[in-house]
Motif scaffolding. Structure first.
Motif, PDB file in Angstrom:
ATOM      1  N   PHE A 359      26.794  23.841  13.032  1.00 42.77           N
ATOM      2  CA  PHE A 359      26.574  25.102  13.747  1.00 42.77           C
ATOM      3  C   PHE A 359      27.681  26.126  13.464  1.00 42.77           C
ATOM      4  CE2 PHE A 359      24.094  22.187  16.536  1.00 42.77           C
ATOM      5  CZ  PHE A 359      22.870  22.836  16.448  1.00 42.77           C
ATOM      6  N   ASN A 360      28.641  25.777  12.586  1.00 42.05           N
ATOM      7  CA  ASN A 360      29.699  26.725  12.233  1.00 42.05           C
ATOM      8  C   ASN A 360      29.156  27.794  11.282  1.00 42.05           C
ATOM      9  OD1 ASN A 360      31.313  25.075  13.717  1.00 42.05           O
ATOM     10  ND2 ASN A 360      32.594  24.385  12.021  1.00 42.05           N
ATOM     11  N   ARG A 361      29.589  29.028  11.478  1.00 43.18           N
ATOM     12  CA  ARG A 361      29.119  30.126  10.642  1.00 43.18           C
ATOM     13  C   ARG A 361      29.552  29.924   9.190  1.00 43.18           C
ATOM     14  NH1 ARG A 361      30.419  36.086  12.633  1.00 43.18           N
ATOM     15  NH2 ARG A 361      29.312  35.205  14.424  1.00 43.18           N
ATOM     16  N   TYR A 362      28.637  30.152   8.266  1.00 41.40           N
ATOM     17  CA  TYR A 362      28.805  30.045   6.818  1.00 41.40           C
ATOM     18  C   TYR A 362      28.942  28.599   6.326  1.00 41.40           C
ATOM     19  CZ  TYR A 362      29.825  35.007   7.329  1.00 41.40           C
ATOM     20  OH  TYR A 362      29.758  36.338   7.657  1.00 41.40           O
ATOM     21  N   PHE A 363      28.881  27.613   7.244  1.00 43.67           N
ATOM     22  CA  PHE A 363      28.989  26.228   6.785  1.00 43.67           C
ATOM     23  C   PHE A 363      27.647  25.754   6.234  1.00 43.67           C
ATOM     24  CE2 PHE A 363      28.500  21.661   7.336  1.00 43.67           C
ATOM     25  CZ  PHE A 363      29.630  21.209   6.673  1.00 43.67           C
ATOM     26  N   ARG A 364      27.681  25.050   5.119  1.00 42.83           N
ATOM     27  CA  ARG A 364      26.482  24.461   4.538  1.00 42.83           C
ATOM     28  C   ARG A 364      26.774  23.010   4.192  1.00 42.83           C
ATOM     29  NH1 ARG A 364      23.078  27.078   0.445  1.00 42.83           N
ATOM     30  NH2 ARG A 364      21.504  26.281   1.880  1.00 42.83           N
ATOM     31  N   ALA A 365      25.847  22.135   4.531  1.00 44.44           N
ATOM     32  CA  ALA A 365      26.032  20.717   4.260  1.00 44.44           C
ATOM     33  C   ALA A 365      26.127  20.481   2.755  1.00 44.44           C
ATOM     34  CB  ALA A 365      24.879  19.909   4.862  1.00 44.44           C
ATOM     35  N   GLU A 366      26.813  19.396   2.396  1.00 52.06           N
ATOM     36  CA  GLU A 366      27.063  19.123   0.987  1.00 52.06           C
ATOM     37  C   GLU A 366      25.780  18.982   0.185  1.00 52.06           C
ATOM     38  OE1 GLU A 366      29.454  15.808  -1.741  1.00 52.06           O
ATOM     39  OE2 GLU A 366      29.475  15.707   0.445  1.00 52.06           O
ATOM     40  N   ASN A 367      24.744  18.386   0.767  1.00 52.95           N
ATOM     41  CA  ASN A 367      23.501  18.175   0.022  1.00 52.95           C
ATOM     42  C   ASN A 367      22.602  19.405   0.013  1.00 52.95           C
ATOM     43  OD1 ASN A 367      22.878  18.038   2.736  1.00 52.95           O
ATOM     44  ND2 ASN A 367      21.480  16.317   2.535  1.00 52.95           N
ATOM     45  N   ALA A 368      23.050  20.532   0.590  1.00 47.71           N
ATOM     46  CA  ALA A 368      22.243  21.755   0.616  1.00 47.71           C
ATOM     47  C   ALA A 368      22.853  22.880  -0.194  1.00 47.71           C
ATOM     48  CB  ALA A 368      22.054  22.227   2.062  1.00 47.71           C
TER      49      ALA A 368
END
Length: 415
Positions: A359-368
Motif C-alpha cells: 500500500f506504499n505509494r510508488y511501490f511495486r512488487a518484484e514480480n510486477a
C-alpha cells in the motif's frame, strides 16, 4: 508500403514531439519525423533511405548490428532504456546522450522497427547541476556542524548549565541533518515521479500510433476483424492513460486535503454494473467476471463516485495480473451496519517479502515490475477507504492469486 495514406501518416508522425525513426530489417531508414531530423542535425528528408549506421558511434556499429538482428527476431517491445551509455551521432559527427524505445511490427510479412528517441543532453546537465548543488549543500551542513561543535565547546567553558545547552545544540544539528535528508528524498521522489509519468505515457502512445498506422492497411470489408482488433487496442490504451491521469489527480487532492466527499444514497447494483462495464474493456482473451446476483436491494449511504473509483482500481488490478482464460470473482456480503466486498483472482499473487509494502505509494512488487503500472493505485484506495470509515486488507500467495477485502459502513455519517 507505410504510405498508402500519406496525409494521415504525416499528421500522426509529425505530431509526436520526440524523435521517431522507422527502419526495415536491413537497417535502412524508411522514415524520420522532423524532431528526429532536427535532433541529429539533418535537413528534411535527408535521412530517408540512409543506413542506420550514420546515427551510431563507429565503435559499436558491429555490436549494434548483432543486437538489432536478435531484437527484430524476438518481436518484443522494449520500453524506454535508461542506459546512460547510449549515444547518438549528429551529422557533424558530435555525439550526444540519448534514450531509445523500440517497437517492432510487421506489414505484409515484412518486419520493421519503430524507434522512439529522446535527447537527454539537458537532463544530464540538470542531473550534474543537482549533484553539484547537493555536494555544496552537504559541505554547508558539514561547516555548520563544525561551527555548532565549536559553539558547544565554548558553552561548556562559559555556562554553568552547559549540559542543557549541549542538548539544544545537538537537537539543532540533528534537525539540520533531518531537513537535508528530507530535501534529498523529495528531490529523488520528484525525479522518480517524472520518470514514471514519462514511461507510462510513452509506451501506450507508441502502441496507439502503431495501431493507427496499421488501421490504414485494412480497407476491405473482410478485414473488419483486424480493424476491430486494433481499435480495441487503441480503446484499451486510451482507457489506461485516462486511469493514470485520474490516479495522479487523486494523489494531488489527497495530499492537499482537497477531497470533498459527497455522501448520497444509491443502489449498489448501479455501481457494480458500471465498474464491470468499464473493466470489460481491459479483459484478456477468455477472462470473465462473476458478480453476485442478490444485490439489487442493497442501498448504501456513501460517496458513490469514490466507491466506484475504489472498486475499479481493485478490479483493474485483478484483470491486469491474472492470465488469459481466468475468472475474477466479486463477492458482496451485508453484515449488520457494514458491507464487505471481496475481489478474488487467480493471478500472479504478491511475494511474501513485498506484502508489507503493497500500500506504499510508488511501490511495486518484484514480480510486477515488467507489467505496466504506476504503483499509486492501492495507496489511493487505502486513503479513500479509511477516509470513508472503512478498512482494506488482503491475502495473497505468489503464483496462486490474491483476495482483496474491502469493508465499509453502509451508512456514513462521519463526513
Amino acid at each position: 508500403m507505410f504510405f498508402q495514406n500519406r496525409n494521415i501518416f504525416n499528421i500522426l508522425f509529425e505530431a509526436i514531439p520526440e524523435g521517431v525513426i522507422i527502419v526495415d530489417e536491413a537497417q535502412t531508414i524508411l522514415a524520420a519525423n522532423s524532431s528526429a531530423e532536427s535532433m541529429f542535425g539533418y535537413n528534411e528528408k535527408e535521412l530517408s533511405n540512409k543506413k542506420l549506421d550514420i546515427l551510431i558511434p563507429k565503435e559499436i556499429i558491429d555490436v549494434h548490428k548483432h543486437h538489432f538482428s536478435k531484437f527484430i527476431n524476438s518481436n518484443n517491445i522494449r520500453k524506454i532504456t535508461h542506459n546512460s551509455n547510449l549515444r547518438g551521432v549528429k551529422k557533424n559527427n558530435t555525439q550526444f546522450p540519448i534514450e531509445i524505445g523500440l517497437n517492432p511490427f510487421s506489414v505484409e510479412n515484412n518486419n520493421f522497427v519503430l524507434a522512439l528517441l529522446i535527447d537527454i543532453t539537458l537532463r544530464k546537465k540538470t542531473e550534474k547541476k543537482i549533484e553539484t548543488l547537493n555536494t555544496q549543500l552537504e559541505k554547508q551542513v558539514t561547516q555548520r556542524t563544525f561551527q555548532l561543535k565549536n559553539t558547544i565547546k565554548q558553552l561548556k567553558l562559559l555556562n554553568l548549565n552547559y549540559k542543557k545547552e549541549i542538548v539544544k545544540r545537538v537537537q539543532a544539528e540533528n534537525k539540520i541533518k533531518l531537513t537535508l535528508k528530507k530535501e534529498q528524498e523529495l528531490s529523488k521522489l520528484k525525479t522518480k515521479f517524472l520518470t514514471l509519468v514519462s514511461h507510462e505515457f510513452k509506451t501506450p502512445l507508441s502502441g496507439i500510433l502503431t495501431s493507427t498506422m496499421l488501421l490504414n492497411k485494412y480497407q476491405l470489408k473482410s478485414e473488419q476483424n483486424r480493424r476491430a482488433k486494433h481499435i480495441k487496442t487503441i480503446e484499451s490504451k486510451v482507457h489506461y492513460l485516462d486511469n493514470i491521469l485520474n490516479d495522479f489527480l487523486s494523489v494531488e487532492r489527497l495530499d492537499a486535503n482537497e477531497v470533498n466527499y459527497k455522501i448520497t444514497k444509491f443502489n449498489l447494483s448501479n455501481v457494480i454494473n458500471e465498474v464491470v462495464y468499464n473493466t470489460n474493456i481491459l479483459l484478456k482473451s477468455g477472462q470473465k467476471i462473476n458478480i453476485p446476483q442478490n444485490i439489487d436491494n442493497f442501498i448504501l449511504q456513501q460517496d458513490k463516485i469514490i466507491l466506484e473509483l475504489i472498486l475499479s482500481n481493485l478490479m483493474y488490478n485483478a484483470v491486469k495480473y491474472s492470465p488469459e482464460n481466468s475468472t475474477i470473482d466479486v463477492k458482496i456480503i451485508k453484515n449488520g451496519k457494514n458491507i464487505s466486498f471481496a475481489i478474488i483472482d487467480t493471478g500472479i499473487g504478491i511475494p511474501l517479502n513485498d506484502q508489507n509494502y503493497i500500500f506504499n505509494r510508488y511501490f511495486r512488487a518484484e514480480n510486477a515490475l515488467n507489467t505496466q503500472g504506476t504503483g499509486i493505485g492501492l495507496s489511493i484506495v487505502k486513503a479513500h477507504v479509511e477516509n470513508l470509515g472503512g478498512t482494506i486488507s488482503f491475502k495473497s500467495k505468489e503464483h496462486k492469486g490474491s483476495v482483496f477485502t474491502l469493508k465499509l459502513p453502509i451508512i456514513n455519517n462521519t463526513l
